[in-house]
Write an enzyme that holds these catalytic residues in place. Structure first.
Site, PDB file in Angstrom:
ATOM      1  N   TYR A 152     -12.686   9.818  -3.927  1.00 45.16           N
ATOM      2  CA  TYR A 152     -12.844   8.488  -3.308  1.00 45.16           C
ATOM      3  C   TYR A 152     -13.570   8.603  -1.964  1.00 45.16           C
ATOM      4  CZ  TYR A 152     -11.277   3.894  -1.490  1.00 45.16           C
ATOM      5  OH  TYR A 152     -11.200   2.618  -0.955  1.00 45.16           O
ATOM      6  N   ARG A 193       0.365   1.199  -3.957  1.00 41.25           N
ATOM      7  CA  ARG A 193       0.208   1.301  -2.500  1.00 41.25           C
ATOM      8  C   ARG A 193       1.513   0.908  -1.802  1.00 41.25           C
ATOM      9  NH1 ARG A 193      -5.887  -1.183  -2.103  1.00 41.25           N
ATOM     10  NH2 ARG A 193      -5.269  -2.191  -4.046  1.00 41.25           N
ATOM     11  N   ASN A 197       4.735  -1.432  -3.250  1.00 41.11           N
ATOM     12  CA  ASN A 197       5.892  -0.604  -3.604  1.00 41.11           C
ATOM     13  C   ASN A 197       7.124  -1.043  -2.816  1.00 41.11           C
ATOM     14  OD1 ASN A 197       4.552   0.979  -5.429  1.00 41.11           O
ATOM     15  ND2 ASN A 197       4.838   2.906  -4.341  1.00 41.11           N
ATOM     16  N   GLY A 214       7.744   9.661   7.229  1.00 36.54           N
ATOM     17  CA  GLY A 214       7.451   8.285   7.632  1.00 36.54           C
ATOM     18  C   GLY A 214       6.801   8.176   8.998  1.00 36.54           C
ATOM     19  N   GLN A 216       3.737   9.148   9.670  1.00 35.55           N
ATOM     20  CA  GLN A 216       2.301   8.840   9.548  1.00 35.55           C
ATOM     21  C   GLN A 216       2.104   7.347   9.806  1.00 35.55           C
ATOM     22  OE1 GLN A 216       4.353   9.446   6.935  1.00 35.55           O
ATOM     23  NE2 GLN A 216       3.478   8.860   4.961  1.00 35.55           N
ATOM     24  N   THR A 217       0.914   6.990  10.311  1.00 36.29           N
ATOM     25  CA  THR A 217       0.699   5.583  10.672  1.00 36.29           C
ATOM     26  C   THR A 217      -0.382   4.939   9.808  1.00 36.29           C
ATOM     27  OG1 THR A 217      -1.043   5.977  12.321  1.00 36.29           O
ATOM     28  CG2 THR A 217       1.253   6.109  13.086  1.00 36.29           C
ATOM     29  N   ARG A 218      -0.279   3.625   9.715  1.00 39.67           N
ATOM     30  CA  ARG A 218      -1.337   2.808   9.121  1.00 39.67           C
ATOM     31  C   ARG A 218      -1.419   1.521   9.939  1.00 39.67           C
ATOM     32  NH1 ARG A 218      -1.869   7.000   6.864  1.00 39.67           N
ATOM     33  NH2 ARG A 218      -2.336   7.417   4.681  1.00 39.67           N
ATOM     34  N   PRO A 281      -3.638  11.025   5.125  1.00 38.76           N
ATOM     35  CA  PRO A 281      -4.019  10.963   6.543  1.00 38.76           C
ATOM     36  C   PRO A 281      -2.822  10.692   7.467  1.00 38.76           C
ATOM     37  CG  PRO A 281      -5.558   9.719   5.207  1.00 38.76           C
ATOM     38  CD  PRO A 281      -4.408  10.082   4.310  1.00 38.76           C
ATOM     39  N   ARG A 284      -3.959   6.288  11.438  1.00 31.47           N
ATOM     40  CA  ARG A 284      -5.083   5.427  11.078  1.00 31.47           C
ATOM     41  C   ARG A 284      -4.999   4.145  11.881  1.00 31.47           C
ATOM     42  NH1 ARG A 284      -6.750   6.045   5.509  1.00 31.47           N
ATOM     43  NH2 ARG A 284      -7.927   7.662   6.553  1.00 31.47           N
TER      44      ARG A 284
HETATM   45  P1  NAD Z   1      -8.832  -3.246  -6.622  1.00 29.99           P
HETATM   46  O1  NAD Z   1      -8.632  -1.979  -7.374  1.00 29.99           O
HETATM   47  O2  NAD Z   1      -7.766  -4.270  -6.662  1.00 29.99           O
HETATM   48  O3  NAD Z   1     -10.185  -3.950  -7.076  1.00 29.99           O
HETATM   49  C1  NAD Z   1     -11.336  -3.228  -7.468  1.00 29.99           C
HETATM   50  C2  NAD Z   1     -12.031  -4.040  -8.555  1.00 29.99           C
HETATM   51  O4  NAD Z   1     -13.220  -3.333  -8.951  1.00 29.99           O
HETATM   52  C3  NAD Z   1     -11.186  -4.206  -9.818  1.00 29.99           C
HETATM   53  O5  NAD Z   1     -11.298  -5.529 -10.305  1.00 29.99           O
HETATM   54  C4  NAD Z   1     -11.797  -3.214 -10.808  1.00 29.99           C
HETATM   55  O6  NAD Z   1     -11.577  -3.599 -12.156  1.00 29.99           O
HETATM   56  C5  NAD Z   1     -13.246  -3.251 -10.383  1.00 29.99           C
HETATM   57  N1  NAD Z   1     -14.005  -2.036 -10.700  1.00 29.99           N
HETATM   58  C6  NAD Z   1     -13.667  -0.753 -10.428  1.00 29.99           C
HETATM   59  N2  NAD Z   1     -14.644   0.076 -10.840  1.00 29.99           N
HETATM   60  C7  NAD Z   1     -15.616  -0.708 -11.378  1.00 29.99           C
HETATM   61  C8  NAD Z   1     -16.883  -0.456 -11.959  1.00 29.99           C
HETATM   62  N3  NAD Z   1     -17.367   0.786 -12.076  1.00 29.99           N
HETATM   63  N4  NAD Z   1     -17.610  -1.501 -12.405  1.00 29.99           N
HETATM   64  C9  NAD Z   1     -17.136  -2.770 -12.287  1.00 29.99           C
HETATM   65  N5  NAD Z   1     -15.961  -3.070 -11.748  1.00 29.99           N
HETATM   66  C10 NAD Z   1     -15.209  -2.058 -11.290  1.00 29.99           C
HETATM   67  O7  NAD Z   1      -9.153  -2.811  -5.127  1.00 29.99           O
HETATM   68  P2  NAD Z   1      -9.176  -3.678  -3.796  1.00 29.99           P
HETATM   69  O8  NAD Z   1      -7.992  -3.324  -2.994  1.00 29.99           O
HETATM   70  O9  NAD Z   1      -9.449  -5.103  -4.130  1.00 29.99           O
HETATM   71  O10 NAD Z   1     -10.451  -3.057  -3.070  1.00 29.99           O
HETATM   72  C11 NAD Z   1     -11.732  -3.635  -3.227  1.00 29.99           C
HETATM   73  C12 NAD Z   1     -12.781  -2.782  -2.512  1.00 29.99           C
HETATM   74  O11 NAD Z   1     -12.450  -2.657  -1.129  1.00 29.99           O
HETATM   75  C13 NAD Z   1     -12.896  -1.363  -3.062  1.00 29.99           C
HETATM   76  O12 NAD Z   1     -14.259  -0.985  -3.065  1.00 29.99           O
HETATM   77  C14 NAD Z   1     -12.149  -0.523  -2.063  1.00 29.99           C
HETATM   78  O13 NAD Z   1     -12.653   0.794  -1.993  1.00 29.99           O
HETATM   79  C15 NAD Z   1     -12.392  -1.294  -0.762  1.00 29.99           C
HETATM   80  N6  NAD Z   1     -11.293  -1.065   0.184  1.00 29.99           N
HETATM   81  C16 NAD Z   1     -10.075  -1.632  -0.025  1.00 29.99           C
HETATM   82  C17 NAD Z   1      -9.031  -1.384   0.870  1.00 29.99           C
HETATM   83  C18 NAD Z   1      -7.674  -1.994   0.695  1.00 29.99           C
HETATM   84  O14 NAD Z   1      -6.787  -1.702   1.499  1.00 29.99           O
HETATM   85  N7  NAD Z   1      -7.443  -2.834  -0.274  1.00 29.99           N
HETATM   86  C19 NAD Z   1      -9.259  -0.532   1.976  1.00 29.99           C
HETATM   87  C20 NAD Z   1     -10.502   0.049   2.118  1.00 29.99           C
HETATM   88  C21 NAD Z   1     -11.535  -0.231   1.231  1.00 29.99           C
HETATM   89  N1  UDP Z   2       3.489   5.576   1.024  1.00 33.54           N
HETATM   90  C1  UDP Z   2       4.859   5.730   1.032  1.00 33.54           C
HETATM   91  N2  UDP Z   2       5.574   5.212  -0.008  1.00 33.54           N
HETATM   92  C2  UDP Z   2       4.997   4.536  -1.040  1.00 33.54           C
HETATM   93  C3  UDP Z   2       3.595   4.367  -1.035  1.00 33.54           C
HETATM   94  C4  UDP Z   2       2.864   4.909   0.011  1.00 33.54           C
HETATM   95  O1  UDP Z   2       5.413   6.326   1.956  1.00 33.54           O
HETATM   96  O2  UDP Z   2       5.727   4.086  -1.942  1.00 33.54           O
HETATM   97  C5  UDP Z   2       2.712   6.102   2.171  1.00 33.54           C
HETATM   98  C6  UDP Z   2       1.521   6.989   1.786  1.00 33.54           C
HETATM   99  O3  UDP Z   2       1.940   8.342   1.654  1.00 33.54           O
HETATM  100  C7  UDP Z   2       0.615   6.774   2.990  1.00 33.54           C
HETATM  101  C8  UDP Z   2       0.895   5.319   3.400  1.00 33.54           C
HETATM  102  O4  UDP Z   2       2.170   4.989   2.837  1.00 33.54           O
HETATM  103  O5  UDP Z   2       0.971   7.622   4.043  1.00 33.54           O
HETATM  104  C9  UDP Z   2      -0.140   4.322   2.907  1.00 33.54           C
HETATM  105  O6  UDP Z   2      -0.313   4.553   1.520  1.00 33.54           O
HETATM  106  P1  UDP Z   2      -1.207   3.587   0.620  1.00 33.54           P
HETATM  107  O7  UDP Z   2      -1.243   4.202  -0.745  1.00 33.54           O
HETATM  108  O8  UDP Z   2      -0.747   2.187   0.758  1.00 33.54           O
HETATM  109  O9  UDP Z   2      -2.655   3.642   1.303  1.00 33.54           O
HETATM  110  P2  UDP Z   2      -3.578   4.850   1.814  1.00 33.54           P
HETATM  111  O10 UDP Z   2      -2.886   6.159   1.585  1.00 33.54           O
HETATM  112  O11 UDP Z   2      -4.814   4.722   1.007  1.00 33.54           O
HETATM  113  O12 UDP Z   2      -3.772   4.578   3.268  1.00 33.54           O
END
Ligand code: NAD
Ligand code: UDP
Length: 326
Positions: A152, A193, A197, A214, A216-218, A281, A284
């Protein structure tokens, strides 16, 4: 929100969590919306209600788009087509590469053919396990290139490189949003996520699972704020050729987040600690100075308000799906 009427907009990944909010808001703002999605992680059922309101819908992978797929003339492309949850992108790492790299190539071709602006949904994961805090757009990142998150992180980085090359060579109008953790209504239990969860666990009276201790930050941004930033980037000239952090700078530990969710739902669920995923990570937090300066944007929805909106959404998940990451 500026007026989108008369604009033809293509949302790749429009059936996903952020995509559905973006499509809905674009329609409300008067845009003509076209969606491309393969439903890998998107929700077909939720899209059906929206389908009647947007103009075309192509069910395919962005990495499979060929001359056989006719994409409509477009003013603005939003490329969200990628799995975003660690559980999803790690389940199909090669597919994640294809979505993020081949998909970006194909959509870039289309942008070049019709002179569209291209808004790329990149991610805070390009900073990896950050060496600097808070994260500024000029940071180069600290990514393990061979770890389980790399499919990713590195494919999103590769897409950024491709798109900035297209910008520098004058071939396209590129705008890159580095999105930090976004949450909100419409996330599903199977997503894996932290927020879905914790919410589903709290609602079911089951233990909240924290990976690691726990500490780690977001920094969590409510989805309407993220969508607002993306739409500003799609319209505003100030975003051309720019990489911009999109996130909420209020940083919390995962333990604080779990306790807040528990309290918010009046749950007495206990908290259990499980092994931390590889390369998770440690900290963040976005520096959003650039977004404020160029877009006049900063998030307005507090964590408490965001949780309230999720609690009021009857569609929120109640089932808990366990996930084990490497
Ligand atoms: P999501 O998984 O809910 O949505 C992604 C969508 O893309 C889905 O509808 C999936 O079916 C579609 N998709 C995946 N691969 C595809 C492909 N090859 N062709 C066509 N469609 C495809 O994810 P999201 O949380 O809505 O995230 C959307 C975008 O934002 C992503 O690119 C993700 O990397 C980016 N993003 C999201 C977050 C977040 O916290 N949600 C954070 C950082 C970046
Ligand atoms: N995480 C957790 N319990 C869960 C799901 C996630 O403690 O049930 C933690 C995970 O390890 C990370 C943070 O929460 O440190 C955010 O995770 P998430 O998958 O939401 O996003 P990302 O790792 O992509 O930031």
């Amino acid at each position: 929100m500026k007026n989108w009427s008369g604009k033809s907009v293509l949302v790749a990944g429009g059936a996903g969590f952020i995509g559905r909010h973006l499509v809905t808001t674009l329609l409300e703002a008067g845009a003509t919306v076209h969606v491309v999605d393969n439903y890998a992680t998107g929700e077909e059922a939720s899209m059906k209600a929206l389908c009647a309101r947007f103009v075309s819908h192509l069910t395919t992978q962005t990495d499979d788009i060929s001359e056989n797929h006719v994409l409509p003339p477009t003013d603005v492309i939003f490329n969200l087509a990628s799995p975003a949850s660690p559980r999803h992108y790690q389940a199909d790492p090669i597919g994640t590469w294809k979505s993020n790299v081949l998909g970006a190539f194909h959509l870039l071709d289309h942008a070049q053919n019709c002179g569209a602006s291209f808004v790329q949904a990149s991610t805070s994961e390009v900073y990896g396990d950050p060496l600097h805090h808070p994260q500024v757009e000029t940071d180069w990142g600290n990514v393990n290139p061979v770890g389980p998150r790399a499919c990713y992180d590195e494919s999103k980085r590769a897409a950024e490189t491709l798109l900035m090359d297209a910008w520098r060579t004058g071939q396209s109008d590129i705008r890159i949003a580095r999105i930090f953790n976004t949450y909100g209504t419409g996330m599903t239990a199977g997503d894996g996520r932290a927020i879905p969860n914790f919410m589903s666990q709290a609602k079911a009276g089951q233990p909240l699972t924290i990976y690691g201790d726990g500490s780690q930050t977001r920094s969590l941004c409510y989805v309407s704020d993220t969508v607002d930033a993306l739409m500003r980037m799609g319209l505003m000239d100030a975003a051309k050729g720019e990489v911009i952090n999109v996130g909420n700078p209020v940083e919390m530990t995962i333990l604080q987040i779990a306790e807040t969710v528990n309290a918010h739902f009046g749950s007495r669920s206990k908290i259990v600690f499980e092994p931390r995923p590889v390369d998770d990570p440690t900290r963040r937090c976005p520096d959003i100075g650039k977004a404020k300066r160029l877009l006049g944007w900063s998030p307005i929805v507090s964590f408490a308000e965001g949780l309230t909106r999720m609690a009021e959404d009857v569609r929120q998940p109640t089932e808990v799906e366990r996930v084990v990451l490497p």
